[in-house]
Design an enzyme around this catalytic site. Structure first.
Site, PDB file in Angstrom:
ATOM      1  N   MET A  13       0.824  -1.218   0.000  1.00 16.60           N
ATOM      2  CA  MET A  13       0.000   0.000   0.000  1.00 16.60           C
ATOM      3  C   MET A  13       0.857   1.266   0.000  1.00 16.60           C
ATOM      4  SD  MET A  13      -2.888  -1.253  -0.331  1.00 16.60           S
ATOM      5  CE  MET A  13      -3.917   0.190  -0.221  1.00 16.60           C
ATOM      6  N   ILE A  14       1.877   1.307   0.869  1.00 17.86           N
ATOM      7  CA  ILE A  14       2.727   2.511   0.883  1.00 17.86           C
ATOM      8  C   ILE A  14       3.603   2.526  -0.360  1.00 17.86           C
ATOM      9  CG2 ILE A  14       4.473   3.856   2.138  1.00 17.86           C
ATOM     10  CD1 ILE A  14       3.499   2.606   4.727  1.00 17.86           C
ATOM     11  N   ARG A  83       0.338  -3.279  10.700  1.00 13.72           N
ATOM     12  CA  ARG A  83      -0.469  -3.630  11.873  1.00 13.72           C
ATOM     13  C   ARG A  83      -1.888  -4.037  11.507  1.00 13.72           C
ATOM     14  NH1 ARG A  83      -0.430   0.974  16.321  1.00 13.72           N
ATOM     15  NH2 ARG A  83       0.119   2.464  14.700  1.00 13.72           N
ATOM     16  N   ARG A  89       2.814  -1.295  17.123  1.00 12.96           N
ATOM     17  CA  ARG A  89       3.893  -1.394  16.138  1.00 12.96           C
ATOM     18  C   ARG A  89       4.932  -2.423  16.588  1.00 12.96           C
ATOM     19  NH1 ARG A  89       2.815   4.181  16.524  1.00 12.96           N
ATOM     20  NH2 ARG A  89       2.054   5.092  14.585  1.00 12.96           N
ATOM     21  N   ASN A  96       9.310  -8.467  10.958  1.00 14.28           N
ATOM     22  CA  ASN A  96       9.950  -7.416  10.173  1.00 14.28           C
ATOM     23  C   ASN A  96      11.470  -7.361  10.350  1.00 14.28           C
ATOM     24  OD1 ASN A  96       7.530  -6.853   9.062  1.00 14.28           O
ATOM     25  ND2 ASN A  96       7.160  -4.932  10.135  1.00 14.28           N
ATOM     26  N   THR A 120       9.362   0.857   7.514  1.00 14.70           N
ATOM     27  CA  THR A 120       8.859  -0.349   8.181  1.00 14.70           C
ATOM     28  C   THR A 120       8.888  -0.195   9.702  1.00 14.70           C
ATOM     29  OG1 THR A 120       9.642  -1.680   6.322  1.00 14.70           O
ATOM     30  CG2 THR A 120       9.224  -2.848   8.381  1.00 14.70           C
ATOM     31  N   ARG A 152       0.487  14.816  11.235  1.00 14.01           N
ATOM     32  CA  ARG A 152      -0.762  14.515  11.952  1.00 14.01           C
ATOM     33  C   ARG A 152      -1.060  15.622  12.955  1.00 14.01           C
ATOM     34  NH1 ARG A 152       0.628   8.078  12.176  1.00 14.01           N
ATOM     35  NH2 ARG A 152      -0.519   7.608  10.259  1.00 14.01           N
ATOM     36  N   HIS A 176       8.898   6.479  17.296  1.00 12.22           N
ATOM     37  CA  HIS A 176       7.623   6.455  16.582  1.00 12.22           C
ATOM     38  C   HIS A 176       6.738   5.406  17.246  1.00 12.22           C
ATOM     39  CE1 HIS A 176       4.849   6.862  13.305  1.00 12.22           C
ATOM     40  NE2 HIS A 176       5.076   5.676  12.798  1.00 12.22           N
TER      41      HIS A 176
HETATM   42  N1  APR Z   1      11.152  -8.227   0.673  1.00  7.35           N
HETATM   43  C1  APR Z   1      10.406  -7.383  -0.063  1.00  7.35           C
HETATM   44  N2  APR Z   1       9.113  -7.155   0.172  1.00  7.35           N
HETATM   45  C2  APR Z   1       8.555  -7.794   1.193  1.00  7.35           C
HETATM   46  C3  APR Z   1       9.256  -8.691   2.026  1.00  7.35           C
HETATM   47  C4  APR Z   1      10.627  -8.889   1.735  1.00  7.35           C
HETATM   48  N3  APR Z   1      11.376  -9.726   2.451  1.00  7.35           N
HETATM   49  N4  APR Z   1       8.399  -9.150   2.973  1.00  7.35           N
HETATM   50  C5  APR Z   1       7.208  -8.574   2.748  1.00  7.35           C
HETATM   51  N5  APR Z   1       7.293  -7.775   1.673  1.00  7.35           N
HETATM   52  C6  APR Z   1       6.259  -6.962   1.039  1.00  7.35           C
HETATM   53  C7  APR Z   1       4.882  -7.609   1.034  1.00  7.35           C
HETATM   54  O1  APR Z   1       4.778  -8.579  -0.017  1.00  7.35           O
HETATM   55  C8  APR Z   1       3.970  -6.407   0.819  1.00  7.35           C
HETATM   56  O2  APR Z   1       3.650  -6.215  -0.546  1.00  7.35           O
HETATM   57  O3  APR Z   1       6.063  -5.752   1.755  1.00  7.35           O
HETATM   58  C9  APR Z   1       4.809  -5.224   1.332  1.00  7.35           C
HETATM   59  C10 APR Z   1       4.182  -4.470   2.485  1.00  7.35           C
HETATM   60  O4  APR Z   1       3.045  -3.879   2.000  1.00  7.35           O
HETATM   61  P1  APR Z   1       1.683  -3.794   2.854  1.00  7.35           P
HETATM   62  O5  APR Z   1       1.411  -5.127   3.475  1.00  7.35           O
HETATM   63  O6  APR Z   1       0.642  -3.216   1.963  1.00  7.35           O
HETATM   64  O7  APR Z   1       2.064  -2.801   4.036  1.00  7.35           O
HETATM   65  P2  APR Z   1       2.153  -1.179   4.002  1.00  7.35           P
HETATM   66  O8  APR Z   1       0.842  -0.620   4.432  1.00  7.35           O
HETATM   67  O9  APR Z   1       2.736  -0.740   2.716  1.00  7.35           O
HETATM   68  O10 APR Z   1       3.166  -0.945   5.219  1.00  7.35           O
HETATM   69  C11 APR Z   1       4.501  -1.393   5.172  1.00  7.35           C
HETATM   70  O11 APR Z   1       5.281   0.297   6.664  1.00  7.35           O
HETATM   71  O12 APR Z   1       4.154   1.805   8.031  1.00  7.35           O
HETATM   72  C12 APR Z   1       4.825   0.599   7.957  1.00  7.35           C
HETATM   73  O13 APR Z   1       3.794  -0.658   9.741  1.00  7.35           O
HETATM   74  C13 APR Z   1       3.930  -0.544   8.349  1.00  7.35           C
HETATM   75  O14 APR Z   1       5.688  -2.124   8.582  1.00  7.35           O
HETATM   76  C14 APR Z   1       4.650  -1.706   7.723  1.00  7.35           C
HETATM   77  C15 APR Z   1       5.240  -1.100   6.451  1.00  7.35           C
END
Ligand code: APR
Length: 320
Positions: A13-14, A83, A89, A96, A120, A152, A176
């Site tokens: 998403m991010i 989360r 977190r 992570n 992350t 925020r 954070h």
């Molecule tokens: N290498 C690359 N990508 C990975 C790995 C890895 N080893 N493990 C997981 N991912 C990818 C997932 O496949 C997923 O597409 O990381 C992506 C994370 O995306 P989302 O689940 O949509 O999470 P997002 O909302 O983007 O947040 C990511 O940022 O704010 C922080 O707490 C949040 O830790 C989280 C991170």
């Protein structure tokens, strides 16, 4: 001149929102890296097809191969899990941390000259682990938290004072987490400090206290409302502000998680403090005077980060 190359490690998403912003702002070409198969390629193609409509030029590539990030000027790391409602977190730490090891090694091998921005969570511990695993110099690895937490705070203050968000500056320091430190004395409307605005009758201490509390749990409020995943628009915008300052050598003063070597009386850990970001990465760590409650809260926040670092060391003995 060749375009900048921005590698987004994690295309969730991010990551997707970051790619959209990089395109819309024409910051450079984008590599969307993810372990998920197909998805980063699909997002890259979808975004590339928005380019003719929006009128931006950028090459966008989705990949699961670290070799594709070679030569990146900036890497923004969101790989990992977000989360779910009811989680803190810190609950993300075990999963992570392993992801940071893989990502750190990938960056070390393929993009060792990049400026790295970690998003992350739990942020302060993850950015520290990412730097350790990547071996990059500390001035080139920072964590995005303070810009988001301050945004925020700025949003809530602008609503309370009924003024433009543009004129509200605010500082949120420390880790954070729920112990982050919104510093009211350094938060202003066009230079007028919030405590003065309270004296001028623009708000009350009680209302500002409630805004501080809401800022602290700002991420959790969104997690609860979304029901599945965590915030992504504002986190992505915040990291882009940091990348922009680096790529354009703007020397913006932004609150970020930075590696401290004695500043604020703290050594060898990442904590949210004001820094100047320019062409060399972290150009300067700005030491402001924290007094009274802000200082006490900062110390609590730093201790919370230390505990998370110890938890990381217990999980991975290569971390010293
Ligand atoms: N290498 C690359 N990508 C990975 C790995 C890895 N080893 N493990 C997981 N991912 C990818 C997932 O496949 C997923 O597409 O990381 C992506 C994370 O995306 P989302 O689940 O949509 O999470 P997002 O909302 O983007 O947040 C990511 O940022 O704010 C922080 O707490 C949040 O830790 C989280 C991170």
């Amino acid at each position: 001149m060749a375009r900048n190359k921005i590698a987004l490690i994690g295309a969730g998403m991010i990551g997707g929102t970051l790619a959209h912003l990089v395109g819309m702002k024409e910051l450079g070409d984008v590599v969307l890296f993810d372990i998920a198969d197909g998805m980063p390629k699909g997002k890259a193609l979808d975004l590339a097809q928005s380019a003719p409509v929006e009128g931006f030029d950028a090459r966008l590539k989705g990949t699961s191969d670290y070799a594709d990030i070679a030569g990146a000027d900036v890497c923004i790391v969101t790989a990992g899990v977000p989360r779910k409602p009811g989680m803190s977190r810190d609950d993300l730490l075990g999963i992570n941390l392993k992801v940071m090891k893989a990502v750190g090694e990938g960056i070390k091998a393929h993009a060792p000259d990049a400026f790295v921005i970690c998003i992350t969570n739990p942020l302060d511990a993850m950015v520290w682990a990412l730097r350790e695993f990547s071996g990059l110099p500390a001035n080139k690895v920072v964590g995005m938290a303070g810009v988001l937490d301050s945004a925020r705070f700025r949003h809530f203050l602008a609503e309370e004072f009924n003024v433009s968000v543009e004129d509200v500056t605010a500082f949120v320091l420390g880790g954070h987490g729920d112990t982050m430190v919104p510093v009211v004395e350094y938060s202003t409307v066009a230079g007028i400090p919030v405590p003065d605005l309270i004296k001028m009758g623009w708000s009350t201490q009680e209302k500002i206290d409630a805004i501080v509390a809401r800022t602290r749990s700002g991420g959790g409020e969104i997690v609860g409302l979304l029901g599945n995943g965590s915030a992504y628009y504002a986190p992505a915008s915040s990291a882009i502000a940091m990348a922009d300052s680096y790529l354009k050598d703007k020397r913006r003063l932004l609150p970020c998680a930075a590696f401290l070597s004695g500043e604020y009386g703290i050594k060898d850990m990442y904590v949210g403090v004001p820094i100047v970001i320019g062409a060399n990465g972290v150009e300067k760590i700005v030491e402001i005077e924290l007094k009274g409650e802000a200082k006490a809260n900062f110390d609590v926040s730093v201790n919370a980060v230390k505990e998370l670092m110890d938890a990381c060391r217990n999980l991975d003995s290569s971390l010293k």
